[in-house]
Every structure is written in structure tokens, then in C-alpha cells.
Design a protein around this motif. Structure first.
Motif, PDB file in Angstrom:
ATOM      1  N   LEU A   1      33.240   3.342  -5.057  1.00  0.00           N
ATOM      2  CA  LEU A   1      33.542   1.605  -5.760  1.00  0.00           C
ATOM      3  C   LEU A   1      32.933   0.668  -5.479  1.00  0.00           C
ATOM      4  CD1 LEU A   1      37.246   2.050  -5.621  1.00  0.00           C
ATOM      5  CD2 LEU A   1      36.033   1.926  -7.791  1.00  0.00           C
ATOM      6  N   SER A   2      32.696   1.060  -4.016  1.00  0.00           N
ATOM      7  CA  SER A   2      31.829  -0.569  -3.494  1.00  0.00           C
ATOM      8  C   SER A   2      30.446  -0.285  -4.118  1.00  0.00           C
ATOM      9  CB  SER A   2      32.128  -0.169  -1.889  1.00  0.00           C
ATOM     10  OG  SER A   2      31.003   0.768  -1.385  1.00  0.00           O
ATOM     11  N   SER A   3      29.830   0.757  -4.649  1.00  0.00           N
ATOM     12  CA  SER A   3      28.046   0.786  -4.655  1.00  0.00           C
ATOM     13  C   SER A   3      28.391   0.398  -6.270  1.00  0.00           C
ATOM     14  CB  SER A   3      27.957   2.839  -5.465  1.00  0.00           C
ATOM     15  OG  SER A   3      29.013   2.814  -6.643  1.00  0.00           O
ATOM     16  N   PHE A   4      29.551  -1.189  -7.152  1.00  0.00           N
ATOM     17  CA  PHE A   4      29.129  -1.554  -8.312  1.00  0.00           C
ATOM     18  C   PHE A   4      29.374  -2.985  -7.345  1.00  0.00           C
ATOM     19  CE2 PHE A   4      31.197   2.229  -9.606  1.00  0.00           C
ATOM     20  CZ  PHE A   4      30.399   2.378 -10.639  1.00  0.00           C
ATOM     21  N   THR A   5      29.623  -2.984  -6.201  1.00  0.00           N
ATOM     22  CA  THR A   5      29.064  -4.935  -5.103  1.00  0.00           C
ATOM     23  C   THR A   5      27.127  -4.722  -5.083  1.00  0.00           C
ATOM     24  OG1 THR A   5      29.460  -4.010  -3.097  1.00  0.00           O
ATOM     25  CG2 THR A   5      31.235  -4.536  -5.277  1.00  0.00           C
ATOM     26  N   SER A   6      26.455  -6.617  -4.654  1.00  0.00           N
ATOM     27  CA  SER A   6      25.922  -6.142  -4.282  1.00  0.00           C
ATOM     28  C   SER A   6      25.565  -5.789  -2.989  1.00  0.00           C
ATOM     29  CB  SER A   6      25.581  -7.121  -4.082  1.00  0.00           C
ATOM     30  OG  SER A   6      26.169  -8.087  -3.421  1.00  0.00           O
ATOM     31  N   MET A   7      26.498  -5.910  -2.130  1.00  0.00           N
ATOM     32  CA  MET A   7      26.507  -4.988  -0.642  1.00  0.00           C
ATOM     33  C   MET A   7      26.971  -3.794  -0.398  1.00  0.00           C
ATOM     34  SD  MET A   7      25.998  -8.926   0.794  1.00  0.00           S
ATOM     35  CE  MET A   7      26.574  -8.394   2.228  1.00  0.00           C
ATOM     36  N   PRO A   8      27.571  -2.700  -1.158  1.00  0.00           N
ATOM     37  CA  PRO A   8      28.282  -1.829  -1.003  1.00  0.00           C
ATOM     38  C   PRO A   8      28.528  -0.950   0.609  1.00  0.00           C
ATOM     39  CG  PRO A   8      26.237  -0.960  -2.023  1.00  0.00           C
ATOM     40  CD  PRO A   8      25.281  -2.684  -1.519  1.00  0.00           C
ATOM     41  N   ALA A   9      27.368  -1.259   1.741  1.00  0.00           N
ATOM     42  CA  ALA A   9      27.522  -0.575   2.557  1.00  0.00           C
ATOM     43  C   ALA A   9      28.430  -1.963   3.465  1.00  0.00           C
ATOM     44  CB  ALA A   9      26.961  -0.712   3.372  1.00  0.00           C
TER      45      ALA A   9
END
Length: 168
Positions: free
Chosen positions: A81-89
Motif C-alpha cells: 500500500l505504501s508503494s503508491f506514495t512518493s516515499m514508500p519506505a
């Protein structure tokens, strides 16, 4: 094996002692640190490890809190789910830490609404540090492996026989 080794060395009791002050603010004892560390691997292990908590009310609060811990399966979903944000880590790390904080807040809310008193003062018996020999580690590993094989092996053999019987 690692938790058994840490227990043999005498570190798990010290971990509970060191974290007792933090968890006390949320109506839990330091023993919950062991449940939380097990819960990071798998929620089921974390819930089962709450057996070490004697008081029923605290055990229920710990079970509720451990359920919000990010286990391995949840972390994979969070990474996706966080891979869709600009800063996934950064997003993943923030969600993992916030879930830890949410679990503590849930324990405090559970304490407030359950009309229970917080637990009594805990007494910790801190064993001396021991450095295990290679022979003791081997014996520990052998005992844990055999216990697992006996428990899981019997279930696996029975399930295999049932599947084999149903497939033929």
C-alpha cells in the motif's frame, strides 16, 4: 531457539524489568514486551505468549494490544500500500511505529473502560548472566526441535493420511 537462548542467558527477565516503567503507564507490565516481540513475528504467537501474564484483566489488555502489532503478513500489505506514495519506505516505517503506539493507546483505553485497577507492582527475579556452551545450545535446539516434530508431525501425518485417503 533465539528466545530460548535469550532466556537461558538471563536477558528476557531484564527486558521485562527495563520496559516495565514504559508499559506501566498504559496499564501493562514489562512482561508484555515479550508478547510484543513475539507478536511482531506473528500475532498468534504474541497472543499465545500472553500466558506468562498472571492477572486476567492485564492478559486481556495485552491480547487486545498485541492484536494491533504489525506482524510479517501485515508489513507486506503495508509495503504494498505504501508503494503508491512518493516515499514508500518512510510511509511503511511510520505506519509500523504508529501501529505500535496505537496498540499501547488501545491498552490504556481498555483499562479505562473496563473499570479495573491497574496491576499490582511486579516483582522481577533477575537471574545472573550465563554464557551458554555449545553443548547446551545443541541440547536446547534438540529439545525444541523434537517437541515441535512431535506436536506438528503428528498433525501433519494425520492430515496427509486423510488427504491421501480422500484423493484415492
Amino acid at each position: 531457539l533465539l528466545l530460548s537462548l535469550l532466556e537461558y542467558v538471563g536477558y528476557t527477565a531484564r527486558l521485562a524489568f527495563l520496559t516495565d516503567g514504559i508499559f506501566r503507564k498504559f496499564g501493562l507490565s514489562g512482561k508484555v514486551a515479550l508478547c510484543f516481540s513475539s507478536g511482531c513475528a506473528c500475532i498468534v504467537n504474541g497472543v499465545i505468549s500472553t500466558r506468562i501474564i498472571e492477572e486476567k484483566g492485564e492478559r486481556l489488555r495485552a491480547i487486545t494490544a498485541v492484536s494491533f502489532m504489525p506482524c510479517g503478513a501485515k508489513i507486506v500489505c503495508l509495503q504494498y500500500l505504501s508503494s503508491f506514495t512518493s516515499m514508500p519506505a518512510l510511509c511503511t516505517v511510520l505506519v509500523v511505529f504508529s501501529s505500535f503506539l496505537v496498540s499501547l493507546v488501545v491498552a490504556k483505553i481498555h483499562l479505562i473502560f473496563s473499570n479495573e485497577k491497574a496491576f499490582n507492582d511486579a516483582l522481577f527475579d533477575l537471574p545472573t548472566y550465563r554464557f551458554p556452551t555449545l553443548k547446551e545450545v545443541f541440547i536446547m535446539k534438540k529439545e525444541k526441535s523434537l517437541a515441535f516434530i512431535k506436536k506438528a508431525g503428528s498433525v501433519i501425518v494425520c492430515a496427509s493420511i486423510v488427504v491421501w485417503f480422500l484423493s484415492s
